[in-house]
Design a protein around this motif. Structure first.
Motif, PDB file in Angstrom:
ATOM      1  N   TRP A  35       0.826  -1.212   0.000  1.00  0.00           N
ATOM      2  CA  TRP A  35       0.000   0.000   0.000  1.00  0.00           C
ATOM      3  C   TRP A  35       0.853   1.251   0.000  1.00  0.00           C
ATOM      4  CZ3 TRP A  35      -4.816  -0.441  -1.320  1.00  0.00           C
ATOM      5  CH2 TRP A  35      -5.479  -1.641  -1.072  1.00  0.00           C
ATOM      6  N   PHE A  36       0.491   2.156  -0.870  1.00  0.00           N
ATOM      7  CA  PHE A  36       1.135   3.458  -0.988  1.00  0.00           C
ATOM      8  C   PHE A  36       0.177   4.459  -0.342  1.00  0.00           C
ATOM      9  CE2 PHE A  36       1.795   7.005  -4.325  1.00  0.00           C
ATOM     10  CZ  PHE A  36       2.791   7.614  -3.588  1.00  0.00           C
ATOM     11  N   ILE A  37       0.605   5.064   0.805  1.00  0.00           N
ATOM     12  CA  ILE A  37      -0.269   6.008   1.528  1.00  0.00           C
ATOM     13  C   ILE A  37       0.378   7.393   1.469  1.00  0.00           C
ATOM     14  CG2 ILE A  37      -1.541   6.479   3.650  1.00  0.00           C
ATOM     15  CD1 ILE A  37      -1.340   3.569   4.392  1.00  0.00           C
ATOM     16  N   PRO A  38       0.045   8.150   0.422  1.00  0.00           N
ATOM     17  CA  PRO A  38       0.698   9.457   0.233  1.00  0.00           C
ATOM     18  C   PRO A  38       0.024  10.572   1.002  1.00  0.00           C
ATOM     19  CG  PRO A  38      -0.693   8.940  -1.664  1.00  0.00           C
ATOM     20  CD  PRO A  38      -0.876   7.811  -0.673  1.00  0.00           C
ATOM     21  N   HIS A  39       0.765  11.671   1.177  1.00  0.00           N
ATOM     22  CA  HIS A  39       0.172  12.937   1.610  1.00  0.00           C
ATOM     23  C   HIS A  39      -0.875  13.324   0.562  1.00  0.00           C
ATOM     24  CE1 HIS A  39      -0.423  17.002   2.723  1.00  0.00           C
ATOM     25  NE2 HIS A  39       0.318  17.525   1.770  1.00  0.00           N
ATOM     26  N   GLN A  40      -2.043  13.773   1.049  1.00  0.00           N
ATOM     27  CA  GLN A  40      -3.180  13.984   0.139  1.00  0.00           C
ATOM     28  C   GLN A  40      -3.277  15.452  -0.292  1.00  0.00           C
ATOM     29  OE1 GLN A  40      -5.251  11.168  -0.564  1.00  0.00           O
ATOM     30  NE2 GLN A  40      -3.717   9.990   0.554  1.00  0.00           N
ATOM     31  N   ALA A  41      -2.329  15.889  -1.136  1.00  0.00           N
ATOM     32  CA  ALA A  41      -2.349  17.293  -1.580  1.00  0.00           C
ATOM     33  C   ALA A  41      -3.148  17.448  -2.861  1.00  0.00           C
ATOM     34  CB  ALA A  41      -0.934  17.802  -1.791  1.00  0.00           C
ATOM     35  N   ASN A  42      -2.959  16.511  -3.775  1.00  0.00           N
ATOM     36  CA  ASN A  42      -3.502  16.688  -5.108  1.00  0.00           C
ATOM     37  C   ASN A  42      -3.474  15.323  -5.800  1.00  0.00           C
ATOM     38  OD1 ASN A  42      -3.468  17.100  -7.981  1.00  0.00           O
ATOM     39  ND2 ASN A  42      -3.064  19.265  -7.605  1.00  0.00           N
ATOM     40  N   GLN A  43      -4.605  14.910  -6.379  1.00  0.00           N
ATOM     41  CA  GLN A  43      -4.689  13.592  -7.031  1.00  0.00           C
ATOM     42  C   GLN A  43      -3.656  13.477  -8.155  1.00  0.00           C
ATOM     43  OE1 GLN A  43      -6.510  11.087  -5.933  1.00  0.00           O
ATOM     44  NE2 GLN A  43      -5.911   9.695  -7.576  1.00  0.00           N
ATOM     45  N   ARG A  44      -3.386  14.604  -8.842  1.00  0.00           N
ATOM     46  CA  ARG A  44      -2.434  14.538  -9.960  1.00  0.00           C
ATOM     47  C   ARG A  44      -1.026  14.283  -9.449  1.00  0.00           C
ATOM     48  NH1 ARG A  44      -3.309  20.131 -11.766  1.00  0.00           N
ATOM     49  NH2 ARG A  44      -1.752  19.888 -13.388  1.00  0.00           N
ATOM     50  N   ILE A  45      -0.686  14.802  -8.254  1.00  0.00           N
ATOM     51  CA  ILE A  45       0.660  14.564  -7.706  1.00  0.00           C
ATOM     52  C   ILE A  45       0.786  13.109  -7.274  1.00  0.00           C
ATOM     53  CG2 ILE A  45       2.277  15.106  -5.830  1.00  0.00           C
ATOM     54  CD1 ILE A  45       1.221  17.978  -5.856  1.00  0.00           C
ATOM     55  N   LEU A  46      -0.194  12.613  -6.527  1.00  0.00           N
ATOM     56  CA  LEU A  46      -0.024  11.244  -6.027  1.00  0.00           C
ATOM     57  C   LEU A  46      -0.095  10.228  -7.156  1.00  0.00           C
ATOM     58  CD1 LEU A  46      -3.047   9.761  -5.271  1.00  0.00           C
ATOM     59  CD2 LEU A  46      -2.950  11.525  -3.547  1.00  0.00           C
ATOM     60  N   GLN A  47      -0.890  10.539  -8.202  1.00  0.00           N
ATOM     61  CA  GLN A  47      -0.931   9.644  -9.360  1.00  0.00           C
ATOM     62  C   GLN A  47       0.382   9.715 -10.134  1.00  0.00           C
ATOM     63  OE1 GLN A  47      -3.644   7.588  -9.647  1.00  0.00           O
ATOM     64  NE2 GLN A  47      -2.109   6.559 -10.910  1.00  0.00           N
ATOM     65  N   GLY A  48       0.936  10.947 -10.235  1.00  0.00           N
ATOM     66  CA  GLY A  48       2.202  11.130 -10.949  1.00  0.00           C
ATOM     67  C   GLY A  48       3.331  10.353 -10.286  1.00  0.00           C
ATOM     68  N   VAL A  49       3.365  10.352  -8.949  1.00  0.00           N
ATOM     69  CA  VAL A  49       4.403   9.600  -8.221  1.00  0.00           C
ATOM     70  C   VAL A  49       4.209   8.098  -8.455  1.00  0.00           C
ATOM     71  CG1 VAL A  49       5.263   9.014  -5.914  1.00  0.00           C
ATOM     72  CG2 VAL A  49       4.718  11.398  -6.468  1.00  0.00           C
ATOM     73  N   ALA A  50       2.960   7.645  -8.338  1.00  0.00           N
ATOM     74  CA  ALA A  50       2.680   6.213  -8.530  1.00  0.00           C
ATOM     75  C   ALA A  50       3.095   5.780  -9.937  1.00  0.00           C
ATOM     76  CB  ALA A  50       1.198   5.934  -8.280  1.00  0.00           C
ATOM     77  N   ASP A  51       2.782   6.599 -10.937  1.00  0.00           N
ATOM     78  CA  ASP A  51       3.134   6.248 -12.333  1.00  0.00           C
ATOM     79  C   ASP A  51       4.649   6.190 -12.499  1.00  0.00           C
ATOM     80  OD1 ASP A  51       0.480   6.202 -12.910  1.00  0.00           O
ATOM     81  OD2 ASP A  51       0.437   8.140 -13.951  1.00  0.00           O
ATOM     82  N   ARG A  52       5.340   7.198 -11.944  1.00  0.00           N
ATOM     83  CA  ARG A  52       6.800   7.269 -12.103  1.00  0.00           C
ATOM     84  C   ARG A  52       7.492   6.045 -11.487  1.00  0.00           C
ATOM     85  NH1 ARG A  52      10.317  11.896 -12.866  1.00  0.00           N
ATOM     86  NH2 ARG A  52      12.388  11.392 -12.079  1.00  0.00           N
ATOM     87  N   LEU A  53       6.938   5.564 -10.353  1.00  0.00           N
ATOM     88  CA  LEU A  53       7.574   4.444  -9.645  1.00  0.00           C
ATOM     89  C   LEU A  53       6.966   3.093 -10.037  1.00  0.00           C
ATOM     90  CD1 LEU A  53       7.929   6.006  -6.073  1.00  0.00           C
ATOM     91  CD2 LEU A  53       9.672   5.805  -7.851  1.00  0.00           C
ATOM     92  N   GLY A  54       5.991   3.097 -10.935  1.00  0.00           N
ATOM     93  CA  GLY A  54       5.377   1.836 -11.369  1.00  0.00           C
ATOM     94  C   GLY A  54       4.518   1.190 -10.289  1.00  0.00           C
ATOM     95  N   ILE A  55       3.913   2.030  -9.422  1.00  0.00           N
ATOM     96  CA  ILE A  55       3.013   1.505  -8.387  1.00  0.00           C
ATOM     97  C   ILE A  55       1.606   1.465  -8.968  1.00  0.00           C
ATOM     98  CG2 ILE A  55       2.042   1.888  -6.075  1.00  0.00           C
ATOM     99  CD1 ILE A  55       4.623   3.469  -5.384  1.00  0.00           C
TER     100      ILE A  55
END
Ligand code: COA
Length: 326
Positions: A249-269
């Motif tokens: 499970w990836f539990i990110p800081h909830q600032a912006n859906q585009r940021i947390l999706q961008g991180v997940a995409d970059r890391l292949g999560i």
């Protein structure tokens, strides 16, 4: 075989004030639309504390739930670390007020100020106490009333934030010293003070004598977010000795859906492993990770034994990540 003492999270709890403010509510007071906010941020609503509700009140509610989940009482607590950028008072620390309201006996209690990264920073501080045997039942709380800092004439910031609190209990557990152990396995903490101008509050006791309002160059913060957060997650996972593909499970800081999706995409999560509460909570700064975590435990997604990665980025700029096994 040498046994290793690790700090493990044994209980999680979250609390949101009752009052909900929707995007439509904000569109009545500032030039914005629900469609713009949803498209650019994923936020649909946020909670706002009542006029008499203090940050410490939200913290106490979250702490009670975390203690109950861990099977502990306030009498067991021997360390309180509150991550907040919206303290009740300039001093004493909100942690001291939480201690009084909860009825926790004399122990170390203090605040950590790293804005939206505060919870990850506070968790690493508690890890230092618990893993070295200086505390056996630590309360780590992220609690914020970000709406108190907002300028409701600035549409670029006032739509992004909300109030809430989340808490965890951290206790020592024995392990084999492997990545199969329960516990906080790896951290990466960062700050680049050269970027204070991108996200700050324009007041304080030593400058204006007033609390001030939150100011942000949103598109520049956005530009730094995905790269910085991804690097910290990779570093925390390396420190833990785990691979990102093994994260449950990836539990990110909830600032912006585009940021947390961008991180997940970059890391292949995979997106099915991302816990997102940004639509309902908005950005609650240091409270956002434990609030999202509590929601995912409550609905049965996150379970004991799961490998989690937490990450955050905020004013400073600060950022960081933690890899842990529940
Ligand atoms: N409603 C409608 N329009 C808005 C708006 C709102 N709430 N907020 C800003 N705009 C407008 C701007 O005025 C600007 O208009 P202009 O082109 O006529 O000048 C336009 O939208 C683009 O502004 P910009 O700031 O470049 O938008 P963006 O695509 O970067 O999105 C954020 C703005 C704030 C959503 C985005 O930058 C962001 O999420 N940044 C990171 C913020 C963050 O997470 N910070 C906290 C980290 S802890």
């Amino acid at each position: 075989m040498t046994r290793t003492v690790r700090s493990a999270v044994t209980g999680v709890g979250g609390y949101l004030p009752d009052n909900v403010v929707t995007n439509e509510d904000l569109a009545k007071i500032v030039d914005t639309t629900d469609a713009w906010i949803v498209e650019r941020t994923g936020i649909r609503r946020r909670h706002k504390a009542g006029p008499d509700q203090l940050t410490s009140d939200l913290a106490v509610e979250a702490a009670r739930k975390a203690l109950a989940a861990a099977g502990r009482t306030p009498a067991d607590v021997d360390l309180i670390v509150v991550a907040t950028t919206t303290p009740d008072l300039t001093f004493p620390a909100t942690a001291a007020i939480v201690q009084r309201k909860l009825g926790v006996p004399v122990c170390p209690a203090f605040d950590v100020q790293a804005v939206c990264s505060g919870f990850v920073y506070a968790l690493s501080v508690a890890d230092g106490f618990v893993a070295r045997g200086h505390a056996r039942c630590a309360l780590v709380i992220g609690a914020e009333e970000m709406t108190r800092l907002l300028d409701y004439t600035d549409r670029g910031t006032c739509v992004l934030f909300g109030d809430g609190a989340g808490a965890v209990v951290v206790e020592p557990v024995e392990g084999e010293g492997t990545t199969a152990d329960r516990g906080l396995l790896g951290f990466a903490l960062r700050c680049d003070g050269g970027k204070t101008d991108l996200l700050y509050v324009d007041g304080g006791p030593a400058s204006t004598g007033h609390v001030g309002h939150l100011r942000m160059v949103g598109n520049q913060v956005f530009r730094h977010a995905v790269v910085n957060i991804s690097e910290a997650i990779e570093a925390a996972s390396r420190a833990a000795g785990v691979e990102i593909k093994d994260i449950d499970w990836f539990i990110p800081h909830q600032a912006n859906q585009r940021i947390l999706q961008g991180v997940a995409d970059r890391l292949g999560i995979d997106e099915t492993k991302v816990v997102s509460t940004v639509a309902d909570h908005a950005n609650t700064s240091a409270a956002s990770i434990p609030l999202a975590w509590a929601a995912a435990v409550e609905d049965g997604r996150v379970k004991p034994g799961d490998l989690l990665v937490l990450e955050a980025m905020g004013g400073g700029l600060t950022w960081g990540a933690c890899t842990l096994r529940l």
